[in-house]
Scaffold this motif. Structure first.
Motif, PDB file in Angstrom:
ATOM      1  N   LEU A 213       0.737  -1.347   0.087  1.00 30.94           N
ATOM      2  CA  LEU A 213       0.055   0.024  -0.021  1.00 30.94           C
ATOM      3  C   LEU A 213       0.996   1.212  -0.238  1.00 30.94           C
ATOM      4  O   LEU A 213       0.389   2.163  -0.439  1.00 30.94           O
ATOM      5  CB  LEU A 213      -0.848  -0.067   1.124  1.00 30.94           C
ATOM      6  N   GLY A 214       2.119   1.165   0.495  1.00 26.60           N
ATOM      7  CA  GLY A 214       3.100   2.260   0.467  1.00 26.60           C
ATOM      8  C   GLY A 214       2.452   3.189   1.527  1.00 26.60           C
ATOM      9  O   GLY A 214       1.653   3.268   2.200  1.00 26.60           O
ATOM     10  N   GLY A 215       3.539   3.994   2.070  1.00 32.77           N
ATOM     11  CA  GLY A 215       3.308   5.092   3.063  1.00 32.77           C
ATOM     12  C   GLY A 215       3.506   4.639   4.485  1.00 32.77           C
ATOM     13  O   GLY A 215       3.412   5.399   5.430  1.00 32.77           O
ATOM     14  N   GLY A 216       3.681   3.420   4.502  1.00 39.35           N
ATOM     15  CA  GLY A 216       4.156   2.764   6.004  1.00 39.35           C
ATOM     16  C   GLY A 216       5.498   3.086   6.489  1.00 39.35           C
ATOM     17  O   GLY A 216       6.463   3.500   5.560  1.00 39.35           O
ATOM     18  N   PRO A 217       5.706   2.814   7.501  1.00 34.85           N
ATOM     19  CA  PRO A 217       7.194   3.171   8.186  1.00 34.85           C
ATOM     20  C   PRO A 217       8.045   2.152   7.527  1.00 34.85           C
ATOM     21  O   PRO A 217       7.983   0.990   7.210  1.00 34.85           O
ATOM     22  CB  PRO A 217       6.941   2.844   9.717  1.00 34.85           C
ATOM     23  N   THR A 218       9.480   2.590   7.279  1.00 37.21           N
ATOM     24  CA  THR A 218      10.608   1.728   6.905  1.00 37.21           C
ATOM     25  C   THR A 218      10.978   0.852   8.039  1.00 37.21           C
ATOM     26  O   THR A 218      10.494   0.977   9.495  1.00 37.21           O
ATOM     27  CB  THR A 218      11.472   2.650   6.261  1.00 37.21           C
ATOM     28  N   ILE A 219      11.903  -0.155   7.663  1.00 34.17           N
ATOM     29  CA  ILE A 219      12.686  -0.949   8.580  1.00 34.17           C
ATOM     30  C   ILE A 219      13.184   0.179   9.802  1.00 34.17           C
ATOM     31  O   ILE A 219      13.559  -0.188  10.807  1.00 34.17           O
ATOM     32  CB  ILE A 219      13.531  -2.084   8.114  1.00 34.17           C
ATOM     33  N   ALA A 220      14.082   0.695   9.098  1.00 33.09           N
ATOM     34  CA  ALA A 220      14.805   1.987  10.074  1.00 33.09           C
ATOM     35  C   ALA A 220      13.924   2.777  11.175  1.00 33.09           C
ATOM     36  O   ALA A 220      14.372   2.731  12.157  1.00 33.09           O
ATOM     37  CB  ALA A 220      15.796   2.755   9.041  1.00 33.09           C
ATOM     38  N   GLN A 221      12.750   2.951  10.344  1.00 32.62           N
ATOM     39  CA  GLN A 221      11.915   3.807  11.452  1.00 32.62           C
ATOM     40  C   GLN A 221      11.272   2.709  12.675  1.00 32.62           C
ATOM     41  O   GLN A 221      10.848   3.031  13.581  1.00 32.62           O
ATOM     42  CB  GLN A 221      10.752   4.342  10.799  1.00 32.62           C
TER      43      GLN A 221
ATOM     44  N   VAL B 134      18.917  -0.374  19.032  1.00 36.90           N
ATOM     45  CA  VAL B 134      19.576  -1.549  18.496  1.00 36.90           C
ATOM     46  C   VAL B 134      20.862  -1.160  17.905  1.00 36.90           C
ATOM     47  O   VAL B 134      21.953  -2.085  17.732  1.00 36.90           O
ATOM     48  CB  VAL B 134      18.574  -1.724  17.474  1.00 36.90           C
ATOM     49  N   GLY B 135      21.003   0.051  17.262  1.00 39.84           N
ATOM     50  CA  GLY B 135      22.329   0.349  16.618  1.00 39.84           C
ATOM     51  C   GLY B 135      23.610   0.464  17.495  1.00 39.84           C
ATOM     52  O   GLY B 135      24.579  -0.361  17.213  1.00 39.84           O
ATOM     53  N   PRO B 136      23.395   1.117  18.624  1.00 39.19           N
ATOM     54  CA  PRO B 136      24.615   1.021  19.752  1.00 39.19           C
ATOM     55  C   PRO B 136      24.894  -0.153  20.267  1.00 39.19           C
ATOM     56  O   PRO B 136      25.969  -0.574  20.265  1.00 39.19           O
ATOM     57  CB  PRO B 136      24.054   1.963  20.829  1.00 39.19           C
ATOM     58  N   VAL B 137      23.926  -1.202  20.457  1.00 38.97           N
ATOM     59  CA  VAL B 137      23.993  -2.415  20.946  1.00 38.97           C
ATOM     60  C   VAL B 137      24.915  -3.266  19.864  1.00 38.97           C
ATOM     61  O   VAL B 137      25.720  -4.036  20.247  1.00 38.97           O
ATOM     62  CB  VAL B 137      22.804  -3.053  21.284  1.00 38.97           C
ATOM     63  N   LEU B 138      24.463  -2.956  18.717  1.00 34.57           N
ATOM     64  CA  LEU B 138      25.092  -3.833  17.499  1.00 34.57           C
ATOM     65  C   LEU B 138      26.558  -3.381  17.333  1.00 34.57           C
ATOM     66  O   LEU B 138      27.470  -4.273  17.149  1.00 34.57           O
ATOM     67  CB  LEU B 138      24.367  -3.679  16.318  1.00 34.57           C
ATOM     68  N   VAL B 139      26.914  -2.227  17.384  1.00 37.04           N
ATOM     69  CA  VAL B 139      28.150  -1.674  17.688  1.00 37.04           C
ATOM     70  C   VAL B 139      29.236  -2.368  18.665  1.00 37.04           C
ATOM     71  O   VAL B 139      30.120  -2.777  18.578  1.00 37.04           O
ATOM     72  CB  VAL B 139      28.220  -0.167  17.467  1.00 37.04           C
TER      73      VAL B 139
END
Length: 391
Positions: A236-244, A250-255
């Motif tokens: 349908l489009g317009g939905g949030p992305t995976i990053a959103q 999650v990012g700092p923990v992965l680093v």
């Protein structure tokens, strides 16, 4: 006992089979990926840039030579932008129904003419609800049978593709009838549904009137937008992305995990090359090795295994003392020792082969008996003058 550190050449030679097997498997995997990728990218049906037999580049090039501006798009946004720039004919091929009904209506509205190749159930329900699919059509040739200009210009076309049926109340025009009520082209207002998709391919475009049919359909305006939807246009489009949707932590923990893993790898990882810089021998006392093996046998209650090790050494030394070859059997050694020591052969056989210890006391007793037998054999083989006093 001397133990030497294996050199790099020796270690490589020992692992040569596994190295070759690993390289072979990697090559097979790489070749498979290349072949599969080439197979997937070898042909794109209805593509205006694909020169393969299944592609449609020949049609796009001829239209450009006739003065039609052909704009190839791969996203819904680019398609809407191209349609808004000029009055255009829109060619759509979406066999996987990636576009929803709402998106189909969005791009159909600004188009002067819409040509859909191989329309699916979703496309028919959204844009032509009075037309239904009628299965596959595989006729070699279909004759012109209606007043649609493109069909009259073609005369006859290749019939391979899909069929369409009209509802009794439909005011659409059905052409290229292959069987009763089944058409390979339906025109409804400014929308043309083309079921005879083989006429679009490079390998079939020069047969019969295929070229006249598709060039007339797609060249109705000075501008043609050629749109093949991709997976990016699905939904349908317009939905949030995976990053959103991903939490901020999650990012700092992965680093942190990556840094921890690298640190652990450096800390616990094995060094490349031998542990000793030079290939120096390491001397280990035989008594230490013997005591270590004895402790292992004792811990595992492997009395028979320990006794067998003693028996093997005794038999080897008795054979050498008796002058027997290394290939001599235990029976030959027993007979030779029995003849030298004047002991019964069955007693010697029982000591060297048959008797099994049931406890540690039996093991010690049998070990002493082996020493006594070996001593008696050596004494019997030693000349009288060479014997120590007291024997």
């Amino acid at each position: 006992m001397t133990v030497t550190t294996p050199t790099l050449r020796v270690a490589t030679r020992r692992s040569l089979f596994w190295i070759i097997a690993g390289v072979f498997l990697v090559l097979i995997a790489a070749i498979t990926l290349v072949i599969n990728g080439a197979a997937r990218g070898a042909s794109t049906p209805f593509s205006a840039t694909d020169p393969s037999p299944k592609g449609s580049k020949a049609i796009a090039e001829v239209l450009r030579q006739q003065g039609v501006t052909v704009t190839v798009t791969a996203t819904l946004r680019d398609t809407e932008r191209a349609l808004a720039a000029h009055p255009s004919t829109l060619f759509l091929a979406d066999p996987n129904s990636l576009l929803t009904a709402a998106r189909l209506e969005r791009i159909a509205a600004p188009a002067q003419h819409l040509v859909i190749a191989g329309p699916t159930f979703t496309q028919l329900r959204a844009l032509a609800p009075d037309v239904r699919g009628a299965g596959k059509v595989s006729k070699a040739s279909l004759a012109a049978d209606c007043s649609v200009p493109a069909v009259r210009a073609a005369g006859s076309v290749t019939g391979t593709g899909s069929g369409l049926r009209l509802d009794p109340t439909s005011d659409a025009t059905g052409c290229l009838e292959s069987r009763s009520g089944v058409f390979s082209l339906v025109q409804r207002d400014t929308i043309t549904l083309l079921g005879a998709t083989a006429a679009l391919s490079n390998e079939k475009v020069d047969e019969r009137g295929n070229a006249a049919l598709v060039l007339t359909l797609l060249g109705q305006d000075d501008h043609l937008v050629w749109y093949l939807p991709t997976a990016d246009d699905a939904g349908l489009g317009g939905g949030p992305t995976i990053a959103q949707l991903t939490p901020s932590w999650v990012g700092p923990v992965l680093v942190l995990l990556i840094i921890t893993a690298l640190t652990a790898a450096i800390w616990r990882g094995r060094r490349f090359g031998p542990l000793v810089i030079e290939n120096l021998p390491v001397v280990v006392r035989a008594s230490e090795t013997m005591e270590g093996r004895a402790r292992l046998y004792q811990r595992g209650a492997a009395r028979l295994h320990a006794l067998d090790a003693l028996r093997i050494g005794t038999v080897s030394r008795l054979a050498a003392a008796c002058g027997l070859p290394r290939t001599a059997t235990v029976t030959e050694v027993i007979d030779a020792v029995a003849g030298i020591t004047a002991r019964p052969a069955h007693d010697i056989r029982s000591l060297l082969i048959d008797t099994a210890p049931t406890n540690d006391r039996d093991l010690v007793r049998l070990s002493d008996a082996l020493l006594e037998l070996e001593r008696a054999a050596v004494t019997a083989l030693t000349p009288t003058d060479d014997r120590p006093k007291g024997e």
